[in-house]
Scaffold this motif. Structure first.
Motif, mmCIF file in Angstrom:
data_model
loop_
_atom_site.group_PDB
_atom_site.id
_atom_site.type_symbol
_atom_site.label_atom_id
_atom_site.label_comp_id
_atom_site.label_asym_id
_atom_site.label_seq_id
_atom_site.Cartn_x
_atom_site.Cartn_y
_atom_site.Cartn_z
ATOM 1 N N VAL A 69 59.728 68.992 81.738
ATOM 2 C CA VAL A 69 59.002 69.079 80.463
ATOM 3 C C VAL A 69 57.889 68.036 80.442
ATOM 4 N N SER A 70 58.207 66.834 80.863
ATOM 5 C CA SER A 70 57.213 65.766 80.929
ATOM 6 C C SER A 70 56.098 66.118 81.906
ATOM 7 N N GLU A 71 56.462 66.671 83.070
ATOM 8 C CA GLU A 71 55.456 67.052 84.071
ATOM 9 C C GLU A 71 54.538 68.158 83.557
ATOM 10 N N ALA A 72 55.093 69.149 82.858
ATOM 11 C CA ALA A 72 54.276 70.235 82.316
ATOM 12 C C ALA A 72 53.303 69.700 81.268
ATOM 13 N N ALA B 177 57.594 67.190 73.578
ATOM 14 C CA ALA B 177 57.127 65.915 74.115
ATOM 15 C C ALA B 177 56.257 65.250 73.062
ATOM 16 N N THR B 178 56.566 64.017 72.762
ATOM 17 C CA THR B 178 55.762 63.239 71.828
ATOM 18 C C THR B 178 54.739 62.459 72.638
ATOM 19 N N VAL B 179 53.454 62.655 72.295
ATOM 20 C CA VAL B 179 52.370 62.086 73.093
ATOM 21 C C VAL B 179 51.436 61.300 72.185
ATOM 22 N N ARG B 180 51.047 60.142 72.675
ATOM 23 C CA ARG B 180 50.031 59.323 71.991
ATOM 24 C C ARG B 180 48.709 59.575 72.706
ATOM 25 N N LEU B 181 47.774 60.190 71.983
ATOM 26 C CA LEU B 181 46.475 60.563 72.536
ATOM 27 C C LEU B 181 45.410 59.545 72.155
ATOM 28 N N THR B 182 44.497 59.270 73.077
ATOM 29 C CA THR B 182 43.335 58.421 72.809
ATOM 30 C C THR B 182 42.098 59.265 73.086
ATOM 31 N N THR B 183 41.167 59.280 72.130
ATOM 32 C CA THR B 183 39.953 60.082 72.290
ATOM 33 C C THR B 183 38.772 59.201 72.650
ATOM 34 N N GLU B 184 37.677 59.860 73.007
ATOM 35 C CA GLU B 184 36.471 59.139 73.403
ATOM 36 C C GLU B 184 35.913 58.272 72.276
ATOM 37 N N SER C 116 39.802 56.524 68.799
ATOM 38 C CA SER C 116 40.908 56.753 67.873
ATOM 39 C C SER C 116 42.151 57.198 68.641
ATOM 40 N N THR C 117 43.296 56.899 68.063
ATOM 41 C CA THR C 117 44.560 57.314 68.659
ATOM 42 C C THR C 117 45.344 58.125 67.643
ATOM 43 N N SER C 118 46.119 59.035 68.148
ATOM 44 C CA SER C 118 46.991 59.836 67.284
ATOM 45 C C SER C 118 48.230 60.205 68.065
ATOM 46 N N THR C 119 49.264 60.519 67.343
ATOM 47 C CA THR C 119 50.505 60.956 67.968
ATOM 48 C C THR C 119 50.684 62.432 67.676
ATOM 49 N N GLN C 120 50.968 63.187 68.721
ATOM 50 C CA GLN C 120 51.127 64.628 68.582
ATOM 51 C C GLN C 120 52.408 65.044 69.302
ATOM 52 N N VAL C 121 53.103 66.007 68.726
ATOM 53 C CA VAL C 121 54.309 66.552 69.350
ATOM 54 C C VAL C 121 53.960 67.927 69.914
ATOM 55 N N PHE C 122 54.137 68.069 71.226
ATOM 56 C CA PHE C 122 53.895 69.339 71.891
ATOM 57 C C PHE C 122 55.222 70.077 72.025
ATOM 58 N N SER C 123 55.227 71.338 71.618
ATOM 59 C CA SER C 123 56.409 72.183 71.797
ATOM 60 C C SER C 123 56.233 72.968 73.083
ATOM 61 N N LEU C 124 57.305 73.095 73.838
ATOM 62 C CA LEU C 124 57.265 73.818 75.100
ATOM 63 C C LEU C 124 58.393 74.838 75.152
ATOM 64 N N VAL C 125 58.143 75.933 75.867
ATOM 65 C CA VAL C 125 59.167 76.937 76.108
ATOM 66 C C VAL C 125 59.217 77.202 77.604
ATOM 67 N N LYS C 126 60.353 77.676 78.048
ATOM 68 C CA LYS C 126 60.504 77.995 79.462
ATOM 69 C C LYS C 126 60.280 79.496 79.628
ATOM 70 N N GLY D 147 60.677 80.660 84.478
ATOM 71 C CA GLY D 147 61.069 79.492 85.258
ATOM 72 C C GLY D 147 60.137 78.301 85.141
ATOM 73 N N ALA D 148 59.053 78.417 84.376
ATOM 74 C CA ALA D 148 58.099 77.317 84.228
ATOM 75 C C ALA D 148 58.000 76.914 82.760
ATOM 76 N N TRP D 149 57.802 75.617 82.524
ATOM 77 C CA TRP D 149 57.595 75.119 81.166
ATOM 78 C C TRP D 149 56.151 75.331 80.773
ATOM 79 N N ARG D 150 55.941 75.851 79.547
ATOM 80 C CA ARG D 150 54.594 76.137 79.049
ATOM 81 C C ARG D 150 54.442 75.548 77.647
ATOM 82 N N ILE D 151 53.226 75.072 77.391
ATOM 83 C CA ILE D 151 52.886 74.512 76.076
ATOM 84 C C ILE D 151 52.802 75.657 75.087
ATOM 85 N N CYS D 152 53.464 75.504 73.951
ATOM 86 C CA CYS D 152 53.472 76.598 72.981
ATOM 87 C C CYS D 152 53.188 76.129 71.560
ATOM 88 N N GLY D 153 52.811 74.918 71.399
ATOM 89 C CA GLY D 153 52.512 74.451 70.052
ATOM 90 C C GLY D 153 52.212 72.982 70.041
#
Length: 148
Positions: A52-55, A119-126, A129-139, A142-148
């Protein structure tokens, strides 16, 4: 009257010695068992949340590089069905560019056979600014894909 020391019974010393040896062996076995168990639990957790982290990392690397086609290819079928590559690219270009990120907590759940991750991710933009976003993934397939 003279003082005569009372001799401790050898039997009591022997019993105490055996009890201490048994306690020592039990403590040693508990320590070894905990270490071995911890190793296997760590390995199992890493195998579960690692993909999940790698995807998430792969998707964010593509977003950060501006490779919208590669990032789009890592989305789940449902999300690709709702958003075309052209629309996805337009959305990505309308936002400040991501220049850095840090994946924090990763979670995997299995509810009635449906496996999902987040996956909870802390993003930094150009802009800095920083923000925290939660990415939802589904399998999917056989592969994990971002779905939200």
């Amino acid at each position: 009257m003279t003082y005569e020391p009372v001799m401790a019974s050898r039997r009591n010393n022997r019993g105490l010695r055996i009890a201490l040896i048994v306690v020592g062996v039990v403590v040693a076995l508990c320590c070894v068992g905990s270490a071995v168990g911890g190793y296997f639990v760590y390995g199992t957790v890493k195998e579960t949340v690692g993909p999940v982290s790698e995807a998430t990392t792969s998707y964010l690397d593509a977003v950060r590089a501006g490779d919208h086609q590669r990032a789009y290819g890592q989305l789940c079928r449902e999300r690709r069905g709702r958003t075309s590559l052209v629309e996805f690219t337009r959305q990505q270009e309308a936002q400040p560019r991501v220049v850095g990120y840090e994946v924090g907590g990763v979670n995997v759940t299995n509810t009635n056979g449906r496996v999902r991750g987040s996956a909870t991710v802390r993003l930094t933009t150009e802009t800095g600014s920083t923000s925290t976003q939660v990415f939802s993934l589904v399998k999917e397939d056989g592969a994990w894909r971002i779905c939200g």
